[in-house]
Design a protein around this motif. Sequence first.
Motif, PDB file in Angstrom:
ATOM      1  N   GLY A 175      -2.851  -4.667   7.134  1.00  0.00           N
ATOM      2  CA  GLY A 175      -3.029  -4.198   8.501  1.00  0.00           C
ATOM      3  C   GLY A 175      -2.125  -3.048   8.874  1.00  0.00           C
ATOM      4  N   THR A 176      -0.938  -2.986   8.278  1.00  0.00           N
ATOM      5  CA  THR A 176      -0.019  -1.891   8.605  1.00  0.00           C
ATOM      6  C   THR A 176      -0.569  -0.543   8.181  1.00  0.00           C
ATOM      7  OG1 THR A 176       1.227  -2.058   6.514  1.00  0.00           O
ATOM      8  CG2 THR A 176       1.958  -3.437   8.354  1.00  0.00           C
ATOM      9  N   LEU A 177      -1.542  -0.528   7.267  1.00  0.00           N
ATOM     10  CA  LEU A 177      -2.122   0.734   6.800  1.00  0.00           C
ATOM     11  C   LEU A 177      -3.160   1.283   7.770  1.00  0.00           C
ATOM     12  CD1 LEU A 177      -2.536  -0.054   2.996  1.00  0.00           C
ATOM     13  CD2 LEU A 177      -0.902   1.516   4.058  1.00  0.00           C
ATOM     14  N   GLU A 178      -3.602   0.451   8.696  1.00  0.00           N
ATOM     15  CA  GLU A 178      -4.595   0.856   9.697  1.00  0.00           C
ATOM     16  C   GLU A 178      -5.796   1.524   9.009  1.00  0.00           C
ATOM     17  OE1 GLU A 178      -2.422   2.961  12.734  1.00  0.00           O
ATOM     18  OE2 GLU A 178      -1.458   1.120  13.418  1.00  0.00           O
ATOM     19  N   GLY A 179      -6.153   2.738   9.398  1.00  0.00           N
ATOM     20  CA  GLY A 179      -7.365   3.364   8.864  1.00  0.00           C
ATOM     21  C   GLY A 179      -7.356   3.581   7.366  1.00  0.00           C
ATOM     22  N   ALA A 180      -6.182   3.651   6.764  1.00  0.00           N
ATOM     23  CA  ALA A 180      -6.101   3.859   5.316  1.00  0.00           C
ATOM     24  C   ALA A 180      -6.478   2.609   4.537  1.00  0.00           C
ATOM     25  CB  ALA A 180      -4.688   4.300   4.928  1.00  0.00           C
ATOM     26  N   ALA A 181      -6.695   1.496   5.237  1.00  0.00           N
ATOM     27  CA  ALA A 181      -7.029   0.240   4.565  1.00  0.00           C
ATOM     28  C   ALA A 181      -8.534  -0.023   4.552  1.00  0.00           C
ATOM     29  CB  ALA A 181      -6.316  -0.917   5.246  1.00  0.00           C
ATOM     30  N   HIS A 182      -9.342   1.030   4.656  1.00  0.00           N
ATOM     31  CA  HIS A 182     -10.792   0.827   4.786  1.00  0.00           C
ATOM     32  C   HIS A 182     -11.391   0.048   3.624  1.00  0.00           C
ATOM     33  CE1 HIS A 182     -11.261   4.234   1.991  1.00  0.00           C
ATOM     34  NE2 HIS A 182     -10.332   4.833   2.729  1.00  0.00           N
ATOM     35  N   ASP A 183     -10.829   0.198   2.417  1.00  0.00           N
ATOM     36  CA  ASP A 183     -11.366  -0.528   1.266  1.00  0.00           C
ATOM     37  C   ASP A 183     -11.138  -2.037   1.385  1.00  0.00           C
ATOM     38  OD1 ASP A 183     -12.168   1.848   0.162  1.00  0.00           O
ATOM     39  OD2 ASP A 183     -10.527   1.991  -1.283  1.00  0.00           O
ATOM     40  N   ALA A 184     -10.210  -2.439   2.240  1.00  0.00           N
ATOM     41  CA  ALA A 184      -9.887  -3.859   2.372  1.00  0.00           C
ATOM     42  C   ALA A 184     -10.658  -4.535   3.502  1.00  0.00           C
ATOM     43  CB  ALA A 184      -8.390  -4.020   2.622  1.00  0.00           C
ATOM     44  N   ILE A 185     -11.493  -3.798   4.224  1.00  0.00           N
ATOM     45  CA  ILE A 185     -12.171  -4.374   5.383  1.00  0.00           C
ATOM     46  C   ILE A 185     -13.033  -5.587   5.020  1.00  0.00           C
ATOM     47  CG2 ILE A 185     -13.941  -3.914   7.141  1.00  0.00           C
ATOM     48  CD1 ILE A 185     -12.654  -1.142   7.456  1.00  0.00           C
ATOM     49  N   PRO A 186     -13.821  -5.549   3.928  1.00  0.00           N
ATOM     50  CA  PRO A 186     -14.597  -6.758   3.587  1.00  0.00           C
ATOM     51  C   PRO A 186     -13.702  -7.980   3.357  1.00  0.00           C
ATOM     52  CG  PRO A 186     -15.454  -4.862   2.404  1.00  0.00           C
ATOM     53  CD  PRO A 186     -14.172  -4.418   3.051  1.00  0.00           C
ATOM     54  N   ALA A 187     -12.573  -7.778   2.696  1.00  0.00           N
ATOM     55  CA  ALA A 187     -11.661  -8.903   2.454  1.00  0.00           C
ATOM     56  C   ALA A 187     -11.049  -9.395   3.758  1.00  0.00           C
ATOM     57  CB  ALA A 187     -10.563  -8.487   1.470  1.00  0.00           C
ATOM     58  N   LEU A 188     -10.723  -8.479   4.659  1.00  0.00           N
ATOM     59  CA  LEU A 188     -10.179  -8.889   5.955  1.00  0.00           C
ATOM     60  C   LEU A 188     -11.223  -9.639   6.781  1.00  0.00           C
ATOM     61  CD1 LEU A 188      -8.121  -5.721   6.999  1.00  0.00           C
ATOM     62  CD2 LEU A 188      -7.204  -7.955   6.338  1.00  0.00           C
ATOM     63  N   LEU A 189     -12.465  -9.185   6.733  1.00  0.00           N
ATOM     64  CA  LEU A 189     -13.546  -9.863   7.449  1.00  0.00           C
ATOM     65  C   LEU A 189     -13.682 -11.308   6.977  1.00  0.00           C
ATOM     66  CD1 LEU A 189     -16.272  -7.066   7.547  1.00  0.00           C
ATOM     67  CD2 LEU A 189     -15.348  -8.236   9.532  1.00  0.00           C
ATOM     68  N   LYS A 190     -13.659 -11.480   5.672  1.00  0.00           N
ATOM     69  CA  LYS A 190     -13.787 -12.827   5.110  1.00  0.00           C
ATOM     70  C   LYS A 190     -12.579 -13.680   5.479  1.00  0.00           C
ATOM     71  CE  LYS A 190     -14.827 -15.301   0.836  1.00  0.00           C
ATOM     72  NZ  LYS A 190     -15.086 -15.178  -0.620  1.00  0.00           N
ATOM     73  N   ALA A 191     -11.395 -13.081   5.427  1.00  0.00           N
ATOM     74  CA  ALA A 191     -10.180 -13.828   5.775  1.00  0.00           C
ATOM     75  C   ALA A 191     -10.210 -14.263   7.235  1.00  0.00           C
ATOM     76  CB  ALA A 191      -8.946 -12.977   5.497  1.00  0.00           C
ATOM     77  N   ALA A 192     -10.653 -13.372   8.115  1.00  0.00           N
ATOM     78  CA  ALA A 192     -10.644 -13.657   9.551  1.00  0.00           C
ATOM     79  C   ALA A 192     -11.631 -14.743   9.938  1.00  0.00           C
ATOM     80  CB  ALA A 192     -10.953 -12.381  10.329  1.00  0.00           C
ATOM     81  N   THR A 193     -12.727 -14.833   9.216  1.00  0.00           N
ATOM     82  CA  THR A 193     -13.802 -15.736   9.637  1.00  0.00           C
ATOM     83  C   THR A 193     -13.999 -16.953   8.747  1.00  0.00           C
ATOM     84  OG1 THR A 193     -15.434 -14.423   8.394  1.00  0.00           O
ATOM     85  CG2 THR A 193     -15.074 -13.843  10.709  1.00  0.00           C
ATOM     86  N   ALA A 194     -13.519 -16.885   7.503  1.00  0.00           N
ATOM     87  CA  ALA A 194     -13.878 -17.957   6.564  1.00  0.00           C
ATOM     88  C   ALA A 194     -12.717 -18.571   5.802  1.00  0.00           C
ATOM     89  CB  ALA A 194     -14.913 -17.422   5.567  1.00  0.00           C
ATOM     90  N   ASP A 195     -11.500 -18.007   5.908  1.00  0.00           N
ATOM     91  CA  ASP A 195     -10.412 -18.608   5.153  1.00  0.00           C
ATOM     92  C   ASP A 195     -10.147 -20.025   5.674  1.00  0.00           C
ATOM     93  OD1 ASP A 195      -7.994 -17.467   3.218  1.00  0.00           O
ATOM     94  OD2 ASP A 195      -7.369 -19.147   4.474  1.00  0.00           O
ATOM     95  N   PRO A 196      -9.861 -20.963   4.794  1.00  0.00           N
ATOM     96  CA  PRO A 196      -9.648 -22.340   5.254  1.00  0.00           C
ATOM     97  C   PRO A 196      -8.343 -22.555   6.011  1.00  0.00           C
ATOM     98  CG  PRO A 196      -9.304 -22.170   2.872  1.00  0.00           C
ATOM     99  CD  PRO A 196      -9.890 -20.877   3.320  1.00  0.00           C
TER     100      PRO A 196
END
Length: 350
Positions: A175-196
């Motif tokens: 998250g500290t990378l902000e816009g430079a972290a675009h490649d990680a967005i799918p992983a963040l989406l999954k973490a935010a909605t589906a991580d146990p």
Amino acid sequence: MPPAQASPAAPAPAGKPASEPSLAKPSEAGKQDLPPAASTGGAAAAPPLAQLQSWAATVASNDVQAREAASEKLDQVLGAGTQPLLPLLQDASSDVRRGTVFYLLDRFDPADVAAVAALTKCLTDQDASVRRLALSAAQRFPPGGLVQALPQLIAILSHPQMSPDARAAAARLIGTLEGAAHDAIPALLKAATADPDPAVRSAGVLSLCRAAPAEDAVAALRQVLRQDSQANLRGLAAMRLGKLGEAAAAAAPELAEALADRDEGVRRKAADALALLGPAAVAPTMQKLDAPDVGVRRLAVFVLGRLAADAKPALDALRKLQQDSDAEVKQLAELAVRRIEAAPTPAGKK
């Protein structure tokens, strides 16, 4: 797996059981001296690899005096730069790797590209404690170093075998990378909605809001608000949608439904968010004016009153509520009607 963050000032790598035996013979490792300087007055020659390995392993031991002595020896080596120590980060012994990362935590220069690259490799080390310490080291990486480490951070965040603490730490760093972290967005989406783990979901939500385009963030926040089992996360999603304002207009139906959430805190956060969404919030909120739950009716009237001129389509319904059986609903409806009628019509609207 041990916690993702370790304090460099800790006396030994965190997560190491107190009963675990020392990883080296401290009485020997701590007493050996560096080779003497050359007679010409030059710097001391680099110690043999075996000596460096022994000192590094001792840094990861349970013997406080031996650790301090070994650290002092490594300090002398570090005076000439990190280069002699970097090979230890790939040593066959996990004790050596662990001790080296721990030693370097608050000593490596973030501007040292070679050191950052070597520590980045440790993020996917086979030893859990080495990975944890490397995550702590990564908190000092410069933005460029974190960008280079993004594949490793994504791997940690996405791997169910990693500890929740490690996954959450990886999400926060991304998250500290902000816009430079675009490649990680799918992983963040999954973490935010589906991580146990709730802590990982929370870190995923916060980092997603920093790194993702508003459209992706809104989609994830709507899902969290609808389905997360944790009230604090549903409340967090509502708050973040409110911060997005009219960019989160698509979330108005979920926020209106959240006015009836089983948690009072979530209800209030949803109401505050709806009041920031503008015209898109009016129709979904009006649907809650005849809710059987008096608390929901109160919040719906409150929201419409705060929407002011945007809520003019709700005037007739609000006037009817001035006769509601609940005194607070009646009072809120009277206040909302006065506020809406007094509000100037926004330019361009009739």
